[in-house]
Design an enzyme around this catalytic site. Structure first.
Site, short mmCIF file in Angstrom:
data_model
loop_
_atom_site.label_atom_id
_atom_site.label_comp_id
_atom_site.label_asym_id
_atom_site.label_seq_id
_atom_site.Cartn_x
_atom_site.Cartn_y
_atom_site.Cartn_z
N ASP A 1 35.50 49.71 47.83
CA ASP A 1 35.20 48.32 48.25
C ASP A 1 35.29 48.21 49.77
O ASP A 1 34.39 47.67 50.42
CB ASP A 1 36.21 47.33 47.65
CG ASP A 1 36.08 47.11 46.15
OD1 ASP A 1 35.60 46.05 45.75
OD2 ASP A 1 36.45 48.03 45.38
N ASP B 1 28.67 36.88 44.09
CA ASP B 1 28.54 37.40 42.72
C ASP B 1 27.19 37.04 42.10
O ASP B 1 26.89 37.49 40.99
CB ASP B 1 29.65 36.85 41.82
CG ASP B 1 30.98 37.56 42.05
OD1 ASP B 1 30.95 38.75 42.42
OD2 ASP B 1 32.03 36.92 41.86
N ASP C 1 28.80 41.49 48.33
CA ASP C 1 29.87 41.98 47.47
C ASP C 1 29.83 43.50 47.57
O ASP C 1 28.91 44.14 47.05
CB ASP C 1 29.68 41.51 46.01
CG ASP C 1 30.96 41.70 45.22
OD1 ASP C 1 31.80 42.53 45.64
OD2 ASP C 1 31.14 41.03 44.18
N GLU D 1 33.28 39.80 50.43
CA GLU D 1 34.43 39.53 49.56
C GLU D 1 35.78 39.95 50.16
O GLU D 1 36.78 39.28 49.96
CB GLU D 1 34.25 40.22 48.20
CG GLU D 1 35.42 39.93 47.27
CD GLU D 1 35.16 40.24 45.81
OE1 GLU D 1 34.21 40.94 45.50
OE2 GLU D 1 35.97 39.76 44.99
N THR E 1 34.22 45.64 40.17
CA THR E 1 35.21 46.68 40.50
C THR E 1 35.88 47.23 39.24
O THR E 1 36.15 48.43 39.14
CB THR E 1 36.28 46.11 41.47
OG1 THR E 1 35.60 45.62 42.63
CG2 THR E 1 37.28 47.16 41.90
N ILE F 1 31.57 45.98 46.35
CA ILE F 1 31.52 46.57 45.00
C ILE F 1 31.68 45.41 44.02
O ILE F 1 32.78 44.88 43.84
CB ILE F 1 32.65 47.60 44.72
CG1 ILE F 1 32.66 48.75 45.73
CG2 ILE F 1 32.55 48.12 43.27
CD1 ILE F 1 31.71 49.91 45.45
N ASP F 2 30.58 45.00 43.43
CA ASP F 2 30.64 43.95 42.40
C ASP F 2 30.91 44.66 41.07
O ASP F 2 30.28 45.67 40.77
CB ASP F 2 29.30 43.21 42.38
CG ASP F 2 29.28 42.11 41.32
OD1 ASP F 2 30.33 41.48 41.11
OD2 ASP F 2 28.21 41.90 40.73
P1 AMP Z 1 31.28 40.65 35.72
O1 AMP Z 1 31.26 42.09 36.10
O2 AMP Z 1 29.94 40.06 35.46
O3 AMP Z 1 32.26 40.36 34.65
O4 AMP Z 1 31.73 39.85 36.99
C1 AMP Z 1 32.59 40.36 37.94
C2 AMP Z 1 33.00 39.20 38.81
O5 AMP Z 1 33.66 38.22 38.05
C3 AMP Z 1 33.98 39.57 39.88
O6 AMP Z 1 33.30 39.92 41.04
C4 AMP Z 1 34.82 38.31 40.06
O7 AMP Z 1 34.52 37.69 41.28
C5 AMP Z 1 34.37 37.40 38.94
N1 AMP Z 1 35.46 36.75 38.21
C6 AMP Z 1 36.79 36.88 38.37
N2 AMP Z 1 37.46 36.06 37.53
C7 AMP Z 1 36.54 35.36 36.83
C8 AMP Z 1 36.60 34.35 35.83
N3 AMP Z 1 37.76 33.89 35.36
N4 AMP Z 1 35.44 33.87 35.34
C9 AMP Z 1 34.26 34.34 35.79
N5 AMP Z 1 34.14 35.30 36.73
C10 AMP Z 1 35.26 35.80 37.26
MG MG Z 2 31.96 40.56 42.44
#
Ligand code: AMP
Ligand code: MG
Length: 297
Positions: free
Chosen positions: A18, A243, A94, A41, A99, A96-97
């Site tokens: 990241d 995101d 982001d 981020e 992570t 690393i989206d």
């Molecule tokens: P994903 O890989 O689609 O599940 O999304 C990852 C992203 O979800 C991360 O980059 C976080 O910023 C975000 N995230 C963290 N907590 C939450 C939450 N409670 N609800 C939705 N997204 C979240």
């Molecule tokens: Mg992310």
């Protein structure tokens, strides 16, 4: 490389990758567009702590592959090119989206978008672990998705070669639709998604995937929609712009539609958090209104 992680104050993990990714990309943007704001981020606060010196050294070594003479101090200063407020024209990054997906060896994405007056005009998603050919999920991996406002969406290999224009699926019948959703149960309400699928007579199980790679697989017509109803763990969760900015233009330019689960356009003009939105719905466009209606259940 880059898989060692530390926990941030909000208990979310951050890896060497990241920090390395953010340092390299912020340096690249600042050199080419010195007047542009970058909203990314991470920041280097945690890395500068004396007890994190071993991690900082690893990040610096990682960055050396791209900027051979960089010092740890420089690496931290590049990470901190990131601002915590948006401007008329800014880059959302982001580094690393997904992570958690990265740490599991699953999907993750490097997500970069250029936003002007709240409108995303360029989106780039690098998905190093995503299969190139949807018919060969165990085949060659590494996809780059690029979209330019009004110019379409494209998929390339990870080196930027073999470019092809991508389009969303043409599925019209809701029962033939397929859904992608987060892997992490705290990031979306999987039970609600299942109920919606039953109501629409969708028989195929959802495809769980980390990161904005989900936008990419809707954009290339592999699945019909990406659903993200806030989880009951955090029902009032506000999404971060980094995101969704890159992913949203990639889905839209491929012919898709992107709104929140109440049908409102995504808000990239209020700040880092998408305060005016609740959840996310990405579809092939054709099915958008039907799904929005079903979401009212
Ligand atoms: P994903 O890989 O689609 O599940 O999304 C990852 C992203 O979800 C991360 O980059 C976080 O910023 C975000 N995230 C963290 N907590 C939450 C939450 N409670 N609800 C939705 N997204 C979240
Ligand atoms: Mg992310």
């Amino acid at each position: 490389m880059g898989g060692e992680s530390i926990l941030k104050s909000d208990r979310s993990p951050v890896t060497i990758a990241d920090y390395g990714s953010q340092a390299i990309i912020c340096k690249w943007i600042r050199e080419r567009f010195p007047n542009d704001t970058i909203v990314a981020e991470e920041d280097s606060e945690e890395l500068r702590r004396p007890d994190r010196s071993a991690i900082l050294e690893q990040v610096t070594n990682y960055v050396h592959a791209f900027a051979p003479t960089s010092s740890s101090k420089e690496v931290c200063s590049w990470i901190d090119f990131s601002s915590n407020s948006i401007t008329d024209r800014f880059w959302a990054l982001d580094p690393i989206d997904g992570t958690k997906g990265f740490l599991r060896g699953d999907q993750y994405a490097i997500a970069l978008a250029l936003i002007e007056r709240g409108v995303v005009i360029l989106g780039i998603l690098a998905c190093p672990n995503l299969y190139i050919d949807i018919h060969y999920p165990f085949g060659e991996k590494g996809c780059l998705f690029v979209a330019l406002k009004g110019k379409g969406s494209f998929q390339m290999d990870i080196h930027g070669m073999s470019q092809r224009t991508i389009f969303v699926s043409k599925v019209k019948n809701p029962s033939e639709a397929t859904i992608t959703e987060s892997v992490e149960p705290d990031h979306a309400d999987h039970l609600f998604h299942q109920r919606l699928a039953r109501q629409l007579n969708i028989s195929k199980p959802s495809l769980k995937m980390d990161s904005q790679a989900k936008y990419g697989i809707v954009a290339r017509g592999e699945v019909t929609m990406y659903l993200r109803v806030p989880s009951s763990v955090e029902p009032m969760y506000k999404e971060n712009i980094w995101d969704h900015a890159a992913g949203s233009i990639i889905a839209e330019e491929a012919g898709g539609k992107v709104t929140d689960v109440l049908g409102r356009p995504l808000d990239f003009s209020s700040g880092i958090k998408m305060e005016k939105n609740h959840g996310i719905l990405v579809t092939n466009g054709i099915l958008h209104d039907v799904i929005l209606e079903a979401l009212k259940m």
